[in-house]
Write a protein that holds these residues in place. Structure first.
Motif, PDB file in Angstrom:
ATOM      1  N   PRO A 107       0.819  -1.229   0.000  1.00  0.00           N
ATOM      2  CA  PRO A 107       0.000   0.000   0.000  1.00  0.00           C
ATOM      3  C   PRO A 107       0.845   1.268   0.000  1.00  0.00           C
ATOM      4  CG  PRO A 107      -0.881  -1.580   1.564  1.00  0.00           C
ATOM      5  CD  PRO A 107       0.445  -2.122   1.117  1.00  0.00           C
ATOM      6  N   GLY A 108       1.934   1.252   0.770  1.00  0.00           N
ATOM      7  CA  GLY A 108       2.814   2.419   0.798  1.00  0.00           C
ATOM      8  C   GLY A 108       3.457   2.673  -0.552  1.00  0.00           C
ATOM      9  N   ALA A 109       3.893   1.595  -1.222  1.00  0.00           N
ATOM     10  CA  ALA A 109       4.497   1.735  -2.545  1.00  0.00           C
ATOM     11  C   ALA A 109       3.488   2.295  -3.536  1.00  0.00           C
ATOM     12  CB  ALA A 109       5.026   0.382  -3.019  1.00  0.00           C
ATOM     13  N   PHE A 110       2.242   1.815  -3.451  1.00  0.00           N
ATOM     14  CA  PHE A 110       1.206   2.333  -4.345  1.00  0.00           C
ATOM     15  C   PHE A 110       0.957   3.813  -4.096  1.00  0.00           C
ATOM     16  CE2 PHE A 110      -3.266   3.542  -4.876  1.00  0.00           C
ATOM     17  CZ  PHE A 110      -3.368   3.411  -6.262  1.00  0.00           C
ATOM     18  N   VAL A 111       0.900   4.215  -2.840  1.00  0.00           N
ATOM     19  CA  VAL A 111       0.667   5.622  -2.506  1.00  0.00           C
ATOM     20  C   VAL A 111       1.774   6.495  -3.089  1.00  0.00           C
ATOM     21  CG1 VAL A 111       0.640   7.304  -0.603  1.00  0.00           C
ATOM     22  CG2 VAL A 111      -0.706   5.208  -0.428  1.00  0.00           C
ATOM     23  N   ILE A 112       3.023   6.056  -2.973  1.00  0.00           N
ATOM     24  CA  ILE A 112       4.150   6.834  -3.498  1.00  0.00           C
ATOM     25  C   ILE A 112       4.007   7.054  -4.998  1.00  0.00           C
ATOM     26  CG2 ILE A 112       6.641   6.821  -3.917  1.00  0.00           C
ATOM     27  CD1 ILE A 112       6.911   5.260  -1.249  1.00  0.00           C
ATOM     28  N   VAL A 113       3.717   5.971  -5.739  1.00  0.00           N
ATOM     29  CA  VAL A 113       3.601   6.084  -7.193  1.00  0.00           C
ATOM     30  C   VAL A 113       2.363   6.887  -7.585  1.00  0.00           C
ATOM     31  CG1 VAL A 113       3.374   4.805  -9.356  1.00  0.00           C
ATOM     32  CG2 VAL A 113       4.846   3.913  -7.546  1.00  0.00           C
ATOM     33  N   ALA A 114       1.244   6.638  -6.896  1.00  0.00           N
ATOM     34  CA  ALA A 114       0.008   7.354  -7.215  1.00  0.00           C
ATOM     35  C   ALA A 114       0.139   8.849  -6.957  1.00  0.00           C
ATOM     36  CB  ALA A 114      -1.156   6.782  -6.401  1.00  0.00           C
ATOM     37  N   VAL A 115       0.730   9.209  -5.829  1.00  0.00           N
ATOM     38  CA  VAL A 115       0.933  10.627  -5.501  1.00  0.00           C
ATOM     39  C   VAL A 115       1.832  11.283  -6.544  1.00  0.00           C
ATOM     40  CG1 VAL A 115       2.092  12.168  -3.856  1.00  0.00           C
ATOM     41  CG2 VAL A 115       0.456  10.470  -3.039  1.00  0.00           C
ATOM     42  N   SER A 116       2.863  10.576  -6.981  1.00  0.00           N
ATOM     43  CA  SER A 116       3.751  11.113  -8.006  1.00  0.00           C
ATOM     44  C   SER A 116       2.997  11.382  -9.299  1.00  0.00           C
ATOM     45  CB  SER A 116       4.900  10.131  -8.274  1.00  0.00           C
ATOM     46  OG  SER A 116       5.633   9.881  -7.102  1.00  0.00           O
ATOM     47  N   ALA A 117       2.157  10.421  -9.706  1.00  0.00           N
ATOM     48  CA  ALA A 117       1.391  10.587 -10.948  1.00  0.00           C
ATOM     49  C   ALA A 117       0.419  11.755 -10.839  1.00  0.00           C
ATOM     50  CB  ALA A 117       0.644   9.293 -11.271  1.00  0.00           C
ATOM     51  N   ILE A 118      -0.255  11.862  -9.691  1.00  0.00           N
ATOM     52  CA  ILE A 118      -1.214  12.954  -9.486  1.00  0.00           C
ATOM     53  C   ILE A 118      -0.502  14.299  -9.490  1.00  0.00           C
ATOM     54  CG2 ILE A 118      -2.821  13.990  -7.827  1.00  0.00           C
ATOM     55  CD1 ILE A 118      -3.452  11.072  -6.932  1.00  0.00           C
ATOM     56  N   ARG A 119       0.595  14.374  -8.753  1.00  0.00           N
ATOM     57  CA  ARG A 119       1.309  15.656  -8.653  1.00  0.00           C
ATOM     58  C   ARG A 119       1.874  16.096  -9.995  1.00  0.00           C
ATOM     59  NH1 ARG A 119       3.381  19.368  -5.464  1.00  0.00           N
ATOM     60  NH2 ARG A 119       5.223  20.427  -6.281  1.00  0.00           N
ATOM     61  N   LEU A 120       2.494  15.172 -10.722  1.00  0.00           N
ATOM     62  CA  LEU A 120       3.078  15.527 -12.013  1.00  0.00           C
ATOM     63  C   LEU A 120       2.004  15.895 -13.035  1.00  0.00           C
ATOM     64  CD1 LEU A 120       5.895  12.837 -12.134  1.00  0.00           C
ATOM     65  CD2 LEU A 120       6.214  15.307 -11.946  1.00  0.00           C
ATOM     66  N   SER A 121       0.868  15.217 -12.983  1.00  0.00           N
ATOM     67  CA  SER A 121      -0.246  15.570 -13.875  1.00  0.00           C
ATOM     68  C   SER A 121      -0.750  16.972 -13.562  1.00  0.00           C
ATOM     69  CB  SER A 121      -1.383  14.557 -13.727  1.00  0.00           C
ATOM     70  OG  SER A 121      -0.962  13.265 -14.103  1.00  0.00           O
ATOM     71  N   TYR A 122      -0.863  17.276 -12.280  1.00  0.00           N
ATOM     72  CA  TYR A 122      -1.320  18.608 -11.863  1.00  0.00           C
ATOM     73  C   TYR A 122      -0.331  19.671 -12.338  1.00  0.00           C
ATOM     74  CZ  TYR A 122      -2.844  22.435  -8.804  1.00  0.00           C
ATOM     75  OH  TYR A 122      -3.269  23.651  -8.322  1.00  0.00           O
ATOM     76  N   PHE A 123       0.956  19.390 -12.151  1.00  0.00           N
ATOM     77  CA  PHE A 123       1.973  20.356 -12.554  1.00  0.00           C
ATOM     78  C   PHE A 123       1.976  20.562 -14.067  1.00  0.00           C
ATOM     79  CE2 PHE A 123       6.294  21.405 -13.941  1.00  0.00           C
ATOM     80  CZ  PHE A 123       6.514  22.563 -13.216  1.00  0.00           C
TER      81      PHE A 123
END
Length: 216
Positions: free
Chosen positions: A112-128
């Motif tokens: 779950p922690g690994a998924f959160v790291i990757v998901a947060v990265s995808a969300i943040r980079l998409s937002y940026f």
């Protein structure tokens, strides 16, 4: 990019963009990230940390080079922006996720922690990619590369604690940083003269981690 530029870009081979110096710098950062993933899987986390830190250096470096280059076309800038973003998700999303999994000895509890790291990265980079900076020197939320710099410092204390205790600490650290990556707070964009500070920091920690490896 206008229609004529789009037509020219379709006529440009994909590998032609790899001759662009900022893109070469981006790909060097990707190499560091791939090496970091490799060593994290092998369980050599000190080398994995070194690889991640140098991925940050090249990530900062490609932007500095791009801003100082003259005559760089819009198509090269657009390609470089896309390349940089895709590499970022590897360097600052997948790479830290594999690091966490490796430190957790690939236990399902760390998935779950690994998924959160990757998901947060995808969300943040998409937002940026859609909204960009708040202004010329301000991000919304904590930039992903800062996660690596924080982790590199904290991991120096690994040997002072038992593995189960530090596993909880590292897991918690990643989740804490993930919250700040997406938080509606403004954080400064470190660039320009800060690159020298980053380089000194990374060189110093590279020496420390190398010494720790040598002294084992």
């Amino acid at each position: 990019m206008n229609n004529s530029e789009r037509q020219r870009s379709h006529q440009t081979g994909m590998l032609a963009f790899t001759r662009d110096l900022p893109n070469i710098c981006s790909l060097a950062g990707l190499l560091c990230a791939v090496l970091s993933i490799y060593y994290a899987i092998l369980g050599n986390l000190s080398i994995a940390i070194i690889g991640m830190m140098w991925a940050v250096v090249f990530d900062w470096g490609d932007g500095l080079i791009a801003r100082r280059m003259k005559g760089r076309t819009d198509e090269y800038r657009a390609f470089g922006g896309q390349l940089d973003s895709l590499i970022d998700i590897v360097s600052f999303g997948i790479c830290p996720a594999v690091f966490l999994l490796s430190y957790g000895e690939f236990s399902p509890w760390f998935l779950p922690g690994a998924f959160v790291i990757v998901a947060v990265s995808a969300i943040r980079l998409s937002y940026f990619n859609v909204f960009g900076l708040v202004d010329d020197s301000t991000y919304m939320g904590l930039a992903l590369d800062n996660n690596v710099l924080i982790l590199a410092f904290i991991f120096l204390f690994d040997s002072f604690f038992s593995h189960p205790t530090f596993s909880v600490a590292i897991y918690s650290l990643f989740m804490f940083m993930a919250v700040f990556n997406l938080a509606p707070i403004r954080t400064p964009k470190f660039s320009g003269r800060w690159f020298s500070v980053l380089l000194v920091y990374v060189l110093l920690l590279t020496v420390i981690y190398s010494w720790m490896l040598w002294s084992k």
